[in-house]
Design an enzyme around this catalytic site. Sequence first.
Site, mmCIF file in Angstrom:
data_model
loop_
_atom_site.group_PDB
_atom_site.id
_atom_site.type_symbol
_atom_site.label_atom_id
_atom_site.label_comp_id
_atom_site.label_asym_id
_atom_site.label_seq_id
_atom_site.Cartn_x
_atom_site.Cartn_y
_atom_site.Cartn_z
ATOM 1 N N LYS A 101 75.521 36.825 -24.870
ATOM 2 C CA LYS A 101 74.931 37.838 -25.747
ATOM 3 C C LYS A 101 74.092 38.828 -24.945
ATOM 4 C CE LYS A 101 74.400 34.677 -29.696
ATOM 5 N NZ LYS A 101 75.169 35.406 -30.715
ATOM 6 N N ARG A 152 81.606 27.742 -35.651
ATOM 7 C CA ARG A 152 82.776 27.240 -36.381
ATOM 8 C C ARG A 152 83.474 26.121 -35.614
ATOM 9 N NH1 ARG A 152 85.132 33.194 -36.311
ATOM 10 N NH2 ARG A 152 82.880 33.502 -36.262
#
Length: 496
Positions: A261, A335
């Site tokens: 990020k 996920r």
Amino acid sequence: MDFELKTFGLADACRQKCDALVAVVTENGRAGTDPVSKIVQAARKSGDFEPKAGKLLQAWGVEGVAAKRVVIAGAADGSPRRVQSAVQAAIGALRSKGVKRIVVCLPEDADEAAVRVATTAVAEASYVYVATKSKAEGRELERVTIAAAKGSKAAFEQGRGMALGVEFAREMGNLPPNVATPTRLGEEAKKLARQHGFKCEVLGPKEVERLGMGSFMAVARGSEEPLRFIVLQYRGASDSQAPVVLVGKGITFDSGGISIKPGPEMDEMKFDMCGAASVLGTFRALGELKPKLNVAGIIPACENLPDGRALKPGDVITSMSGQTIEVLNTDAEGRLILCDALTYAERFKPAAVVDIATLTGACVIALGGVRSGMYATDDALAQSLLAAGDAALDLCWRMPLDDEYAEGLKTNFADVANIAGRPAGSVTAAKFLQRFAGKAPWAHLDIAGTAWKGGASKGATGRPVGLLVQYLLSRQGTAATTGKTAARKGTRKAAA
């Protein structure tokens, strides 16, 4: 903080010895003859005060009032939302003033919902994080009396239980990532289990490997912190009642992994375990409220960091379900740990499964910080969650699950890819999870926009504990019974 409920009106509240009296008044409230009512009447007549939501009028040393301070808080039409705004504004005005005991007097026509939200509003507005500060200052409030002419013990206890659960979730979410590690989450779960009689298993890397959770393990590979797979069970009903299973994303720090990020605001990625915190907070509330139903909580917890052993874009991994996954972006890791947890949840033969995750920035773009995104395969479950969110003032919004959204998850190299591009990113993430959700009614709550706030108010919100607790309470007496609950095949003793 201690809470108590008293059944009396404003006249009696004026005689209570305390540091501050908060009088919640409405637009159509009946005028009384007590000292505070007289102030309200005079102020309204002069145009100095209107009981609009959140509007305050403060006074000191009012003759005939035992409290040192008086805060009159407008609640407009007296709806739960307006009462919440009034109480939060009043408590905010009293913070950092040495106030230790408060009486909050509700309007004489306040209903059960107002009693409940007033209790949670006090807790929310008075919360101060001190865990890692050298001086634990700011938590002055010690005792709160909720006064209502039509006091409802049940509604009050619900509000108190929710408040404790939300506070627990906020505290866990606010802890720094070097403190709130996967190991710490496991320890907190065990502590809750000891205090409230839950069953708890905390599995480590070896146990998780034996379960075949290849997707979860792949995310954890880049960190030196060992993963933990936490299973909590609350049993308030017979074994014949199928449980609701709550699954919380527990990424205790998310750097993005190899798909790292940007640096700005990366510190906020400690909040990526707020789904896990909400499950723990819900169990904290269950321990207080003891509803007659069965609930299981599942938390896959690990860090997502870059390392020589870390997951790479292009890797193909095998989930516990046997489905293979091509990893196109390692920053779509939530996920990947949830899919194995959802497969594990099937062994409980659940009545319903709800997963909670700070899953996508796309949901923040879609809904902001007002409502959590909610996806569901079952209309009745979706309606129950919407109604619970409305009642708890912890709102969600149903999002689509059309099959066409899954087209972007197709890949030449595995059964499914872990991302599908930028369009409808929250929806495609939900479609990925749906592949692993099993046969029971399933819902996914994307809380990326609601789990924490940034800027000057930076910190965890504790959402959606209120929604989850309200939903579970609504199931009492209506839960399905489908054979024995909670098969525990493949689990082992708690990890050290």
